[in-house]
Design a protein around this motif. Structure first.
Motif, PDB file in Angstrom:
ATOM      1  N   GLY A 109       0.806  -1.220   0.000  1.00 30.98           N
ATOM      2  CA  GLY A 109       0.000   0.000   0.000  1.00 30.98           C
ATOM      3  C   GLY A 109       0.838   1.267   0.000  1.00 30.98           C
ATOM      4  N   PRO A 110       0.336   2.364  -0.596  1.00 35.46           N
ATOM      5  CA  PRO A 110       1.090   3.626  -0.657  1.00 35.46           C
ATOM      6  C   PRO A 110       0.872   4.498   0.584  1.00 35.46           C
ATOM      7  N   TYR A 111       0.866   3.874   1.742  1.00 38.28           N
ATOM      8  CA  TYR A 111       0.668   4.619   2.980  1.00 38.28           C
ATOM      9  C   TYR A 111       1.282   3.839   4.142  1.00 38.28           C
ATOM     10  N   TYR A 112       1.424   4.537   5.272  1.00 37.52           N
ATOM     11  CA  TYR A 112       1.919   3.909   6.491  1.00 37.52           C
ATOM     12  C   TYR A 112       1.250   4.604   7.656  1.00 37.52           C
ATOM     13  N   SER A 192       5.000   2.971  11.645  1.00 34.67           N
ATOM     14  CA  SER A 192       4.591   1.576  11.617  1.00 34.67           C
ATOM     15  C   SER A 192       4.140   1.253  10.201  1.00 34.67           C
ATOM     16  N   ASN A 193       4.516   0.082   9.717  1.00 33.89           N
ATOM     17  CA  ASN A 193       4.162  -0.305   8.349  1.00 33.89           C
ATOM     18  C   ASN A 193       2.810  -0.988   8.258  1.00 33.89           C
ATOM     19  N   ASN A 194       2.221  -1.326   9.404  1.00 31.36           N
ATOM     20  CA  ASN A 194       0.863  -1.881   9.438  1.00 31.36           C
ATOM     21  C   ASN A 194       0.243  -1.555  10.785  1.00 31.36           C
ATOM     22  N   GLN A 196      -0.948  -4.045  12.775  1.00 27.48           N
ATOM     23  CA  GLN A 196      -0.955  -5.309  13.513  1.00 27.48           C
ATOM     24  C   GLN A 196       0.207  -5.405  14.507  1.00 27.48           C
ATOM     25  N   GLY A 197       1.052  -4.394  14.520  1.00 30.05           N
ATOM     26  CA  GLY A 197       2.165  -4.387  15.468  1.00 30.05           C
ATOM     27  C   GLY A 197       3.318  -5.285  15.090  1.00 30.05           C
ATOM     28  N   THR A 198       3.354  -5.725  13.832  1.00 25.84           N
ATOM     29  CA  THR A 198       4.378  -6.679  13.429  1.00 25.84           C
ATOM     30  C   THR A 198       5.497  -6.077  12.587  1.00 25.84           C
ATOM     31  N   SER A 199       5.342  -4.816  12.174  1.00 22.68           N
ATOM     32  CA  SER A 199       6.361  -4.207  11.313  1.00 22.68           C
ATOM     33  C   SER A 199       6.396  -2.701  11.527  1.00 22.68           C
ATOM     34  N   GLY A 200       7.566  -2.228  11.913  1.00 26.76           N
ATOM     35  CA  GLY A 200       7.740  -0.798  12.147  1.00 26.76           C
ATOM     36  C   GLY A 200       9.187  -0.521  12.479  1.00 26.76           C
ATOM     37  N   SER A 201       9.451   0.678  12.951  1.00 26.50           N
ATOM     38  CA  SER A 201      10.837   1.048  13.246  1.00 26.50           C
ATOM     39  C   SER A 201      11.467   0.127  14.272  1.00 26.50           C
ATOM     40  N   TYR A 219      -2.532   3.958  17.084  1.00 28.56           N
ATOM     41  CA  TYR A 219      -2.129   4.264  15.714  1.00 28.56           C
ATOM     42  C   TYR A 219      -2.826   5.530  15.225  1.00 28.56           C
ATOM     43  N   SER A 220      -2.167   6.208  14.299  1.00 30.22           N
ATOM     44  CA  SER A 220      -2.754   7.391  13.670  1.00 30.22           C
ATOM     45  C   SER A 220      -3.592   6.979  12.462  1.00 30.22           C
TER      46      SER A 220
END
Length: 292
Positions: A109-112, A192-194, A196-201, A219-220
């Motif tokens: 997706g083109p968002y985060y 964060s990339n999603n 679900q708490g599984t991908s981020g900085s 999340y925002s």
């Protein structure tokens, strides 16, 4: 008359040659969202790739000291292209007439998102639990590390400047993650990339065992992807080079020679076409985050 015509023709030829020379050397600036040395190394790799795709063009790279410096370098004409965060793009568009060419795609997706991240053993479970805690933002011009998380609080009737007991700026996402992991602060605002708490900085910059000790709690709204933008007067004077750079970067996702270059740079899967209206939500967040 013939002499005047010949003189004008010669002058036009010189002007065209000068313009071509100015277009040949491209200055490209990168966002210092993480370790600057790594960004420069990966930025140089992308520059070399572009030079192989666009013969005769030389790409000079630099990593800005901070987000605002990248905007200023674009405004002053020191940079032709800049990899700008969403907030920095909006500022560069308004202050320096920057034009967005492409935006990033991650995880399809083109968002985060922005996330408030805490240590699992902190006892913090909800937004209200953050009250009175110490927080590390990233940078005043960071979408995920400042603008969107503040807008999230304001939307809930919370004044960010009185909600936390202490606020600091980490400067970069990797530095913020480390400050949280070592207990220097109670919470950080980061990307964060999603949801679900599984991908981020925290998963990107920490070993798996340490990343598992951190957890997002809020999340925002979705944030449009960070950009590759061009200075408007460069685009108008060097339309061909601009178009070829844009096309080459879009094509990286399907070119075996470019596999992993964007991923190494900013964990980007691909770059896709963008337009200024995509960032109206960022303008709204900027306005909201300024409220108390």
């Amino acid at each position: 008359m013939k002499k005047s015509l010949l003189a004008l023709t010669a002058l036009a030829a010189i002007s065209t040659a000068s313009a071509a020379e100015n277009c040949r050397v491209v200055n490209m600036g990168f966002n210092p969202a993480q370790d600057s040395a790594a960004v420069l190394t990966n930025g140089n790799a992308i520059a070399k790739y572009l030079e192989t795709k666009i013969r005769g063009v030389q790409i000079k790279t630099t990593v800005a000291q901070d987000y605002q410096a990248l905007v200023e370098a674009t405004r002053s004409g020191k940079l032709d292209f800049a990899w700008l965060s969403p907030v920095s793009y909006v500022q560069a568009h308004d202050q320096a007439k920057a034009v967005v060419l492409l935006k990033s795609v991650r995880n399809g997706g083109p968002y985060y998102w922005s996330a408030f991240v805490v240590r699992k053993d902190s006892g913090i479970k909800t937004l209200n639990d953050l009250r009175g805690k110490t927080i590390a933002w990233i940078d005043p011009n960071s979408a995920a590390g400042y603008t969107f998380p503040r807008a999230t609080l304001v939307a809930k009737g919370i004044n960010p400047d009185t909600f936390f007991s202490k606020q600091t700026f980490a400067g970069k996402h990797d530095a913020a993650v480390l400050s949280l992991a070592n207990g220097s602060v109670d919470v950080i605002a980061t990307f964060s990339n999603n949801t679900q708490g599984t991908s981020g900085s925290w998963t990107q910059y920490l070993p798996a065992d340490k990343a598992a000790q951190l957890v997002p709690v809020v999340y925002s709204k979705p944030i449009p992807g960070d950009t590759l933008s061009v200075r408007a007067d460069y685009q108008s004077g060097c339309a061909d080079v601009t178009a070829r750079i844009r096309s080459a970067i879009v094509g990286m996702k399907s070119d075996p020679a470019a596999t992993g270059l964007l991923k190494k740079l900013y964990t980007i899967d691909a770059m896709i076409p963008a337009q200024d209206s995509d960032y109206n939500v960022v303008r709204q967040a900027i306005a909201a985050s300024a409220k108390k």
